[in-house]
Scaffold this motif. Structure first.
Motif, PDB file in Angstrom:
ATOM      1  N   LEU A   3      83.171  16.692 -18.216  1.00 56.01           N
ATOM      2  CA  LEU A   3      82.022  16.888 -17.330  1.00 56.01           C
ATOM      3  C   LEU A   3      80.779  17.182 -18.161  1.00 56.01           C
ATOM      4  CD1 LEU A   3      83.736  19.204 -14.712  1.00 56.01           C
ATOM      5  CD2 LEU A   3      83.276  16.770 -14.484  1.00 56.01           C
ATOM      6  N   ASP A   4      79.643  16.868 -17.612  1.00 52.15           N
ATOM      7  CA  ASP A   4      78.379  17.178 -18.271  1.00 52.15           C
ATOM      8  C   ASP A   4      78.301  18.693 -18.473  1.00 52.15           C
ATOM      9  OD1 ASP A   4      75.568  18.023 -18.445  1.00 52.15           O
ATOM     10  OD2 ASP A   4      75.132  15.893 -18.146  1.00 52.15           O
ATOM     11  N   PRO A   5      78.037  19.142 -19.696  1.00 52.83           N
ATOM     12  CA  PRO A   5      77.997  20.587 -19.968  1.00 52.83           C
ATOM     13  C   PRO A   5      76.972  21.331 -19.109  1.00 52.83           C
ATOM     14  CG  PRO A   5      77.970  19.352 -22.025  1.00 52.83           C
ATOM     15  CD  PRO A   5      77.859  18.352 -20.915  1.00 52.83           C
ATOM     16  N   ARG A   6      75.874  20.678 -18.763  1.00 55.57           N
ATOM     17  CA  ARG A   6      74.866  21.338 -17.909  1.00 55.57           C
ATOM     18  C   ARG A   6      75.420  21.578 -16.514  1.00 55.57           C
ATOM     19  NH1 ARG A   6      70.567  16.827 -19.200  1.00 55.57           N
ATOM     20  NH2 ARG A   6      72.525  15.777 -18.791  1.00 55.57           N
ATOM     21  N   PHE A   7      76.188  20.598 -16.023  1.00 49.72           N
ATOM     22  CA  PHE A   7      76.819  20.740 -14.714  1.00 49.72           C
ATOM     23  C   PHE A   7      77.824  21.891 -14.726  1.00 49.72           C
ATOM     24  CE2 PHE A   7      80.524  19.752 -12.050  1.00 49.72           C
ATOM     25  CZ  PHE A   7      79.928  19.744 -10.807  1.00 49.72           C
ATOM     26  N   VAL A   8      78.663  21.927 -15.756  1.00 50.72           N
ATOM     27  CA  VAL A   8      79.670  22.988 -15.877  1.00 50.72           C
ATOM     28  C   VAL A   8      78.977  24.350 -15.936  1.00 50.72           C
ATOM     29  CG1 VAL A   8      81.493  23.939 -17.333  1.00 50.72           C
ATOM     30  CG2 VAL A   8      81.355  21.469 -16.969  1.00 50.72           C
ATOM     31  N   HIS A   9      77.930  24.451 -16.718  1.00 49.79           N
ATOM     32  CA  HIS A   9      77.193  25.706 -16.849  1.00 49.79           C
ATOM     33  C   HIS A   9      76.624  26.149 -15.499  1.00 49.79           C
ATOM     34  CE1 HIS A   9      74.601  28.706 -18.754  1.00 49.79           C
ATOM     35  NE2 HIS A   9      73.635  28.248 -17.981  1.00 49.79           N
ATOM     36  N   ASP A  10      75.981  25.230 -14.799  1.00 54.13           N
ATOM     37  CA  ASP A  10      75.384  25.565 -13.501  1.00 54.13           C
ATOM     38  C   ASP A  10      76.445  25.957 -12.477  1.00 54.13           C
ATOM     39  OD1 ASP A  10      72.891  25.090 -14.537  1.00 54.13           O
ATOM     40  OD2 ASP A  10      72.648  23.121 -13.585  1.00 54.13           O
ATOM     41  N   MET A  11      77.546  25.227 -12.447  1.00 54.86           N
ATOM     42  CA  MET A  11      78.622  25.548 -11.499  1.00 54.86           C
ATOM     43  C   MET A  11      79.220  26.920 -11.795  1.00 54.86           C
ATOM     44  SD  MET A  11      78.871  23.327  -9.151  1.00 54.86           S
ATOM     45  CE  MET A  11      80.408  23.904  -8.456  1.00 54.86           C
ATOM     46  N   LEU A  15      79.408  30.017  -9.264  1.00 50.68           N
ATOM     47  CA  LEU A  15      80.695  30.622  -8.947  1.00 50.68           C
ATOM     48  C   LEU A  15      80.743  32.083  -9.386  1.00 50.68           C
ATOM     49  CD1 LEU A  15      82.922  27.587  -9.878  1.00 50.68           C
ATOM     50  CD2 LEU A  15      82.648  28.566  -7.585  1.00 50.68           C
ATOM     51  N   GLY A  16      80.056  32.395 -10.479  1.00 47.86           N
ATOM     52  CA  GLY A  16      79.971  33.788 -10.917  1.00 47.86           C
ATOM     53  C   GLY A  16      79.311  34.677  -9.874  1.00 47.86           C
ATOM     54  N   ILE A  17      78.323  34.126  -9.184  1.00 47.54           N
ATOM     55  CA  ILE A  17      77.663  34.878  -8.113  1.00 47.54           C
ATOM     56  C   ILE A  17      78.638  35.107  -6.964  1.00 47.54           C
ATOM     57  CG2 ILE A  17      75.842  34.741  -6.365  1.00 47.54           C
ATOM     58  CD1 ILE A  17      74.188  33.231  -8.560  1.00 47.54           C
ATOM     59  N   ALA A  45      89.279  31.951  -4.596  1.00 55.19           N
ATOM     60  CA  ALA A  45      88.844  30.554  -4.591  1.00 55.19           C
ATOM     61  C   ALA A  45      87.797  30.314  -5.682  1.00 55.19           C
ATOM     62  CB  ALA A  45      88.284  30.171  -3.224  1.00 55.19           C
ATOM     63  N   GLY A  46      86.880  31.270  -5.856  1.00 53.06           N
ATOM     64  CA  GLY A  46      85.885  31.158  -6.927  1.00 53.06           C
ATOM     65  C   GLY A  46      86.534  31.155  -8.297  1.00 53.06           C
ATOM     66  N   GLU A  47      87.493  32.043  -8.494  1.00 51.34           N
ATOM     67  CA  GLU A  47      88.196  32.097  -9.780  1.00 51.34           C
ATOM     68  C   GLU A  47      88.989  30.818 -10.035  1.00 51.34           C
ATOM     69  OE1 GLU A  47      90.423  35.711  -9.446  1.00 51.34           O
ATOM     70  OE2 GLU A  47      88.700  36.948 -10.030  1.00 51.34           O
ATOM     71  N   ASN A  48      89.627  30.289  -8.996  1.00 54.36           N
ATOM     72  CA  ASN A  48      90.375  29.037  -9.146  1.00 54.36           C
ATOM     73  C   ASN A  48      89.438  27.876  -9.456  1.00 54.36           C
ATOM     74  OD1 ASN A  48      92.817  30.304  -8.661  1.00 54.36           O
ATOM     75  ND2 ASN A  48      92.840  29.808  -6.491  1.00 54.36           N
ATOM     76  N   ALA A  49      88.257  27.863  -8.860  1.00 53.57           N
ATOM     77  CA  ALA A  49      87.287  26.803  -9.130  1.00 53.57           C
ATOM     78  C   ALA A  49      86.821  26.849 -10.578  1.00 53.57           C
ATOM     79  CB  ALA A  49      86.109  26.908  -8.174  1.00 53.57           C
ATOM     80  N   VAL A  50      86.607  28.041 -11.116  1.00 53.73           N
ATOM     81  CA  VAL A  50      86.229  28.177 -12.528  1.00 53.73           C
ATOM     82  C   VAL A  50      87.361  27.661 -13.418  1.00 53.73           C
ATOM     83  CG1 VAL A  50      85.731  29.829 -14.383  1.00 53.73           C
ATOM     84  CG2 VAL A  50      84.589  30.068 -12.176  1.00 53.73           C
ATOM     85  N   ALA A  51      88.588  28.017 -13.090  1.00 53.03           N
ATOM     86  CA  ALA A  51      89.739  27.544 -13.877  1.00 53.03           C
ATOM     87  C   ALA A  51      89.846  26.021 -13.820  1.00 53.03           C
ATOM     88  CB  ALA A  51      91.026  28.192 -13.369  1.00 53.03           C
ATOM     89  N   LEU A  52      89.591  25.443 -12.655  1.00 50.95           N
ATOM     90  CA  LEU A  52      89.628  23.993 -12.516  1.00 50.95           C
ATOM     91  C   LEU A  52      88.546  23.328 -13.354  1.00 50.95           C
ATOM     92  CD1 LEU A  52      90.826  21.500 -11.135  1.00 50.95           C
ATOM     93  CD2 LEU A  52      89.246  21.911  -9.243  1.00 50.95           C
ATOM     94  N   LEU A  53      87.335  23.885 -13.328  1.00 53.25           N
ATOM     95  CA  LEU A  53      86.250  23.354 -14.165  1.00 53.25           C
ATOM     96  C   LEU A  53      86.629  23.402 -15.641  1.00 53.25           C
ATOM     97  CD1 LEU A  53      82.987  24.850 -12.621  1.00 53.25           C
ATOM     98  CD2 LEU A  53      83.529  22.429 -12.871  1.00 53.25           C
ATOM     99  N   ASN A  54      87.200  24.519 -16.064  1.00 53.45           N
ATOM    100  CA  ASN A  54      87.600  24.659 -17.468  1.00 53.45           C
ATOM    101  C   ASN A  54      88.673  23.636 -17.842  1.00 53.45           C
ATOM    102  OD1 ASN A  54      85.844  26.783 -17.916  1.00 53.45           O
ATOM    103  ND2 ASN A  54      87.352  28.342 -17.451  1.00 53.45           N
ATOM    104  N   ALA A  55      89.659  23.460 -16.971  1.00 55.92           N
ATOM    105  CA  ALA A  55      90.736  22.518 -17.259  1.00 55.92           C
ATOM    106  C   ALA A  55      90.220  21.085 -17.271  1.00 55.92           C
ATOM    107  CB  ALA A  55      91.847  22.671 -16.220  1.00 55.92           C
ATOM    108  N   TRP A  56      89.389  20.760 -16.304  1.00 54.61           N
ATOM    109  CA  TRP A  56      88.860  19.407 -16.224  1.00 54.61           C
ATOM    110  C   TRP A  56      87.981  19.101 -17.429  1.00 54.61           C
ATOM    111  CZ3 TRP A  56      86.128  17.292 -11.211  1.00 54.61           C
ATOM    112  CH2 TRP A  56      86.054  15.909 -11.295  1.00 54.61           C
ATOM    113  N   ASN A  57      87.196  20.068 -17.832  1.00 57.34           N
ATOM    114  CA  ASN A  57      86.287  19.867 -18.958  1.00 57.34           C
ATOM    115  C   ASN A  57      87.051  19.782 -20.284  1.00 57.34           C
ATOM    116  OD1 ASN A  57      83.540  19.451 -19.569  1.00 57.34           O
ATOM    117  ND2 ASN A  57      83.488  21.443 -20.567  1.00 57.34           N
ATOM    118  N   ALA A  58      88.210  20.406 -20.349  1.00 56.27           N
ATOM    119  CA  ALA A  58      88.995  20.395 -21.588  1.00 56.27           C
ATOM    120  C   ALA A  58      89.891  19.164 -21.691  1.00 56.27           C
ATOM    121  CB  ALA A  58      89.850  21.652 -21.666  1.00 56.27           C
TER     122      ALA A  58
END
Length: 65
Positions: A3-11, A15-17, A45-58
């Motif tokens: 994924l685009d790093p800017r997208f991951v950062h923004d998401m 999700l942190g909020i 759900a927020g924590e799972n979404a962060v984990a999904l972003l990390n896995a997808w990006n890796a």
């Protein structure tokens, strides 16, 4: 596919909020509050979404791209 790093950062920021405010609500709620389970599900759900972003990006790049 990475994924685009800017997208991951923004998401992750958004999700942190969600996670942070969920934790604040949980801290202020009584243990027997009937809405506590709902707020905890939002936090999870927020924590799972962060984990999904990390896995997808890796994941390695797709060879068909």
């Amino acid at each position: 596919m990475s994924l685009d790093p800017r997208f991951v950062h923004d998401m992750k920021n958004m999700l942190g909020i969600v996670i942070g405010f969920s934790n604040l609500l949980l801290d202020d709620m009584a243990a027997d509050d009937p809405k506590r389970g709902d707020v905890d599900e939002i936090r999870k759900a927020g924590e799972n979404a962060v984990a999904l972003l990390n896995a997808w990006n890796a994941a390695p790049p797709n060879e068909t791209d």
